[in-house]
Design an enzyme around this catalytic site. Structure first.
Site, mmCIF file in Angstrom:
data_model
loop_
_atom_site.group_PDB
_atom_site.id
_atom_site.type_symbol
_atom_site.label_atom_id
_atom_site.label_comp_id
_atom_site.label_asym_id
_atom_site.label_seq_id
_atom_site.Cartn_x
_atom_site.Cartn_y
_atom_site.Cartn_z
ATOM 1 N N GLN A 124 14.356 19.722 10.402
ATOM 2 C CA GLN A 124 14.652 21.148 10.162
ATOM 3 C C GLN A 124 13.447 21.679 9.667
ATOM 4 O O GLN A 124 12.825 21.291 8.459
ATOM 5 C CB GLN A 124 15.616 21.381 9.312
ATOM 6 C CG GLN A 124 16.845 20.904 9.732
ATOM 7 C CD GLN A 124 17.722 22.005 11.063
ATOM 8 O OE1 GLN A 124 18.030 23.069 10.500
ATOM 9 N NE2 GLN A 124 17.334 21.730 12.089
ATOM 10 N N PHE B 30 19.625 24.455 14.574
ATOM 11 C CA PHE B 30 20.218 23.523 13.308
ATOM 12 C C PHE B 30 20.305 22.137 13.651
ATOM 13 O O PHE B 30 19.701 21.652 14.884
ATOM 14 C CB PHE B 30 21.515 24.048 13.038
ATOM 15 C CG PHE B 30 21.509 25.126 11.821
ATOM 16 C CD1 PHE B 30 20.699 26.132 11.822
ATOM 17 C CD2 PHE B 30 22.724 25.529 11.006
ATOM 18 C CE1 PHE B 30 20.373 27.008 10.848
ATOM 19 C CE2 PHE B 30 22.724 26.352 10.156
ATOM 20 C CZ PHE B 30 21.563 27.260 9.994
ATOM 21 N N SER B 31 20.571 21.278 12.670
ATOM 22 C CA SER B 31 20.480 20.030 12.800
ATOM 23 C C SER B 31 21.112 19.300 14.093
ATOM 24 O O SER B 31 22.224 19.854 14.700
ATOM 25 C CB SER B 31 21.160 19.219 11.496
ATOM 26 O OG SER B 31 20.034 19.475 10.561
ATOM 27 N N GLU C 178 28.716 18.014 6.314
ATOM 28 C CA GLU C 178 27.659 18.233 7.216
ATOM 29 C C GLU C 178 27.014 17.074 7.843
ATOM 30 O O GLU C 178 27.372 15.703 7.285
ATOM 31 C CB GLU C 178 26.846 19.002 6.505
ATOM 32 C CG GLU C 178 27.157 20.179 5.968
ATOM 33 C CD GLU C 178 25.909 20.982 5.416
ATOM 34 O OE1 GLU C 178 25.364 20.617 4.429
ATOM 35 O OE2 GLU C 178 25.723 22.067 5.908
ATOM 36 N N TRP D 275 8.281 24.698 5.201
ATOM 37 C CA TRP D 275 9.313 24.277 4.617
ATOM 38 C C TRP D 275 10.143 23.246 5.547
ATOM 39 O O TRP D 275 10.200 23.437 6.714
ATOM 40 C CB TRP D 275 10.699 25.344 4.430
ATOM 41 C CG TRP D 275 12.190 24.793 4.181
ATOM 42 C CD1 TRP D 275 12.836 24.408 5.140
ATOM 43 C CD2 TRP D 275 12.873 24.739 3.051
ATOM 44 N NE1 TRP D 275 14.130 24.123 4.776
ATOM 45 C CE2 TRP D 275 14.097 24.282 3.647
ATOM 46 C CE3 TRP D 275 12.537 24.950 1.763
ATOM 47 C CZ2 TRP D 275 15.049 24.091 2.547
ATOM 48 C CZ3 TRP D 275 13.414 24.858 0.773
ATOM 49 C CH2 TRP D 275 14.665 24.043 1.110
ATOM 50 N N ASN E 19 13.935 20.551 6.059
ATOM 51 C CA ASN E 19 15.018 19.764 5.409
ATOM 52 C C ASN E 19 15.331 18.662 6.180
ATOM 53 O O ASN E 19 14.500 17.872 6.198
ATOM 54 C CB ASN E 19 16.083 20.913 4.802
ATOM 55 C CG ASN E 19 16.637 21.748 5.860
ATOM 56 O OD1 ASN E 19 16.052 22.766 6.201
ATOM 57 N ND2 ASN E 19 17.752 21.596 6.595
ATOM 58 N N ASP E 20 16.701 18.689 6.820
ATOM 59 C CA ASP E 20 17.177 17.601 7.367
ATOM 60 C C ASP E 20 16.275 16.865 8.271
ATOM 61 O O ASP E 20 15.879 17.330 9.286
ATOM 62 C CB ASP E 20 18.490 17.807 8.015
ATOM 63 C CG ASP E 20 19.349 18.559 7.449
ATOM 64 O OD1 ASP E 20 19.240 18.949 6.328
ATOM 65 O OD2 ASP E 20 20.441 18.942 8.067
ATOM 66 N N TRP F 229 13.720 28.097 3.249
ATOM 67 C CA TRP F 229 14.257 28.016 4.346
ATOM 68 C C TRP F 229 14.450 29.166 5.072
ATOM 69 O O TRP F 229 14.350 30.544 4.368
ATOM 70 C CB TRP F 229 15.788 27.805 3.799
ATOM 71 C CG TRP F 229 16.563 27.063 4.985
ATOM 72 C CD1 TRP F 229 16.773 26.035 5.518
ATOM 73 C CD2 TRP F 229 17.371 28.034 5.658
ATOM 74 N NE1 TRP F 229 17.707 25.878 6.538
ATOM 75 C CE2 TRP F 229 18.215 27.419 6.909
ATOM 76 C CE3 TRP F 229 18.006 29.497 5.713
ATOM 77 C CZ2 TRP F 229 19.213 27.791 7.290
ATOM 78 C CZ3 TRP F 229 18.735 29.820 6.448
ATOM 79 C CH2 TRP F 229 19.614 29.184 7.555
ATOM 80 N N ARG G 96 29.032 22.101 13.327
ATOM 81 C CA ARG G 96 27.349 21.766 13.559
ATOM 82 C C ARG G 96 27.106 20.299 13.439
ATOM 83 O O ARG G 96 27.986 19.576 12.942
ATOM 84 C CB ARG G 96 26.568 22.811 12.548
ATOM 85 C CG ARG G 96 27.055 22.575 11.080
ATOM 86 C CD ARG G 96 26.062 23.279 10.216
ATOM 87 N NE ARG G 96 26.371 23.286 8.751
ATOM 88 C CZ ARG G 96 27.052 23.989 8.232
ATOM 89 N NH1 ARG G 96 27.788 25.173 9.005
ATOM 90 N NH2 ARG G 96 27.553 23.908 6.811
HETATM 91 C C1 FRU Z 1 22.154 20.166 6.227
HETATM 92 C C2 FRU Z 1 22.424 21.475 6.952
HETATM 93 C C3 FRU Z 1 22.947 21.210 8.144
HETATM 94 C C4 FRU Z 1 22.198 22.331 9.000
HETATM 95 C C5 FRU Z 1 21.014 22.570 8.388
HETATM 96 C C6 FRU Z 1 20.375 23.773 8.490
HETATM 97 O O1 FRU Z 1 21.349 20.171 4.847
HETATM 98 O O2 FRU Z 1 22.869 22.596 6.064
HETATM 99 O O3 FRU Z 1 24.458 21.443 8.254
HETATM 100 O O4 FRU Z 1 22.441 22.062 10.301
HETATM 101 O O5 FRU Z 1 21.024 21.945 7.140
HETATM 102 O O6 FRU Z 1 18.923 23.871 8.051
#
Ligand code: FRU
Length: 477
Positions: A54, A97-98, A213, A35, A37-38, A62, A159
């Site tokens: 991520q 995290f990000s 975020e 997976w 993400n960001d 996730w 964060r």
């Molecule tokens: C945004 C988010 C960030 C966080 C990350 C966790 O998509 O929620 O705020 O750091 O993804 O994976």
């Protein structure tokens, strides 16, 4: 290398062999398996563009976040690298995290959020988020330096640090939630280790979200742009249709001064799937943005194939008229073009034309003469389930997808730009579409899941005439 990083790399090596590539992108950044993400830590360091993201290497859902890593010489050919960060704790035991990356002399520094729960992970009161640093000389293996900013008293959601250099100081913006108010907090440092609290850079007015975020803050032209991803904005007509938004505020700022803006939040992208964009500056000074080409809680049918999620193509952003951001695919993408085709279709009169075509990754360039077109509805269906059309009564450009088997149906749209010609640059990469309108005036990004191999491109005009003044495409390999 620590055992958690080794374990993550070993999982990638094994699991990537199981990936079914039918929807896997050919020219976008995606995890080899698992997976993503960001986008995180976008930076130019030592002759390379680096992109982190991520990453959960162990499943297509996730989970405890790692930082995946790729690098590129040219922004379009990306080389996978070992996992950069794993949740080795104690400060990030539940996830790295990000965050962002900066070049500090001969060192690449990653600044990210350490995420951990002390107790029940469903309770916000048990959540601790702190800002951490890891450093590297070779840009591949990172030494952890631990916490650089602890959680301010009373905060839990704190964060996504973005760090940049301004004059003789380092600055950092961090997203935060105070009650139901989204905030961006500002910090300053001389050395990246010791940070002073510089207060709140911006925060939500009622209706503008309970959590902001992934903030990013940079100078563009003579203005400052605060780009962020608010959670909790209600849909309103054609606006804010996705679960969460990504957009920007434009204003004026100088170190030590407040950020003065007029609260005019604008969305960065108008498709179904775009979130958590981050920017970097290229060595030639361009401001380049990549986002996550997905949306939280949307169906991700590629999960059944052993992977999930991808990043957008890199987009150069500039400041247009009325302080609007323009967003264009970087010209480097042209290096990926192979076979070129051009069609002489110019006019459609209440008809549909099928152009034989076989390719699942391509770039299309179209121009419609909207001033001279009278059809009620006209447009193109470049792949099964996707239609990009002009509704001449609503005077809007629509992206419509129809994949009922995945519960993915519906449209996103923008008003037709105020010009006689509507030019569209469209990138299709198996399971994604990105549409750039009139040289960056708007973009729409969505995931698509065509069932069959592409056999033709359909162009159509319903009830009237439509003029297509340009129609060409390139295969992308
Ligand atoms: C945004 C988010 C960030 C966080 C990350 C966790 O998509 O929620 O705020 O750091 O993804 O994976």
């Amino acid at each position: 290398m620590t055992s958690l990083l080794q374990q993550a790399d070993a999982a990638v090596e094994i699991n990537k062999l199981q990936v079914n590539k039918k929807w896997y992108p050919k020219f976008h950044i995606a995890a080899q398996t698992g997976w993503i993400n960001d986008p995180n830590g976008l930076v130019w360091f030592d002759g390379w563009y680096h992109a982190f993201y991520q990453f959960h290497p162990y499943s297509t859902h996730w989970g405890p976040m790692h930082w995946g890593h790729v690098r590129s010489k040219d922004l379009v050919h990306w080389e996978p690298l070992p996992v950069a960060l794993a949740p080795e704790g104690p400060e990030d035991k539940d996830g790295c995290f990000s965050g962002s990356a900066v070049v500090d002399g001969d060192t690449l520094a990653l600044i990210y959020t350490g995420h951990k729960f002390a107790g029940d992970s469903r309770e916000d009161d048990a959540l601790y988020q702190v800002q951490c640093m890891a450093r590297s000389k070779d840009g591949i293996t990172f030494e952890r330096k631990g916490i650089i900013i602890d959680t301010p008293p009373g905060l839990h959601h704190f964060r996504d640090p973005k760090v940049w250099r301004e004059g003789d100081s380092w600055y950092m913006v961090v997203g935060a939630r105070v009650g139901d108010c989204g905030q961006v907090r500002l910090y300053r440092s001389d050395d990246l280790y010791q940070w002073q609290d510089e207060g709140i850079l911006a925060q939500s007015e009622p209706g503008m979200g309970y959590m902001w975020e992934c903030p990013d803050f940079f100078k563009l032209g003579d203005k400052y742009v605060l780009m962020f991803s608010p959670q909790g904005i209600e849909a309103n007509g054609y606006h804010h249709r996705n679960l969460f938004q990504s957009g920007y505020l434009i204003g004026d700022w100088a170190p030590g001064q407040p950020f003065v803006h007029n609260n005019d939040f604008k969305e960065m992208d108008h498709g179904h799937d775009f979130y958590a964009p981050q920017s970097l500056q290229s060595p030639d000074g361009r401001r380049i943005v990549l986002g996550w080409l997905n949306m939280w809680e949307s169906a991700m049918p590629e999960q059944q194939d052993g992977w999930s999620g991808l990043l957008t193509v890199p987009r150069e952003i500039t400041l247009g008229e009325n302080n609007k951001l323009l967003s264009k695919p970087v010209p480097e993408l042209a290096a990926l073009r192979t076979r070129h085709c051009h069609h002489g279709i110019t006019e459609l009169a209440s008809e549909k034309k099928e152009i034989p075509f076989e390719c699942d990754a391509f770039e299309l360039q179209l121009a419609w003469d909207t001033a001279a077109s009278t059809a009620e509805k006209y447009g193109i269906s470049p792949v099964q389930g996707l239609s990009i059309y002009i509704d001449n009564q609503a005077k809007r450009l629509f992206l419509e997808r129809a994949y009922p088997e995945f519960n993915m149906e519906g449209e996103r749209s923008i008003p037709l730009p105020d010009s006689d010609i509507l030019s569209l640059q469209i990138f299709i990469d198996r399971s994604s579409v990105e549409i750039f309108v009139n040289e960056g005036e708007a973009c729409l990004s969505s995931r698509i899941y065509p069932a069959e191999e592409q056999k033709e491109i359909i162009v159509f005009a319903h009830h009237g005439r439509a003029l297509l003044t340009r129609f060409e495409y390139w295969d992308i390999q």
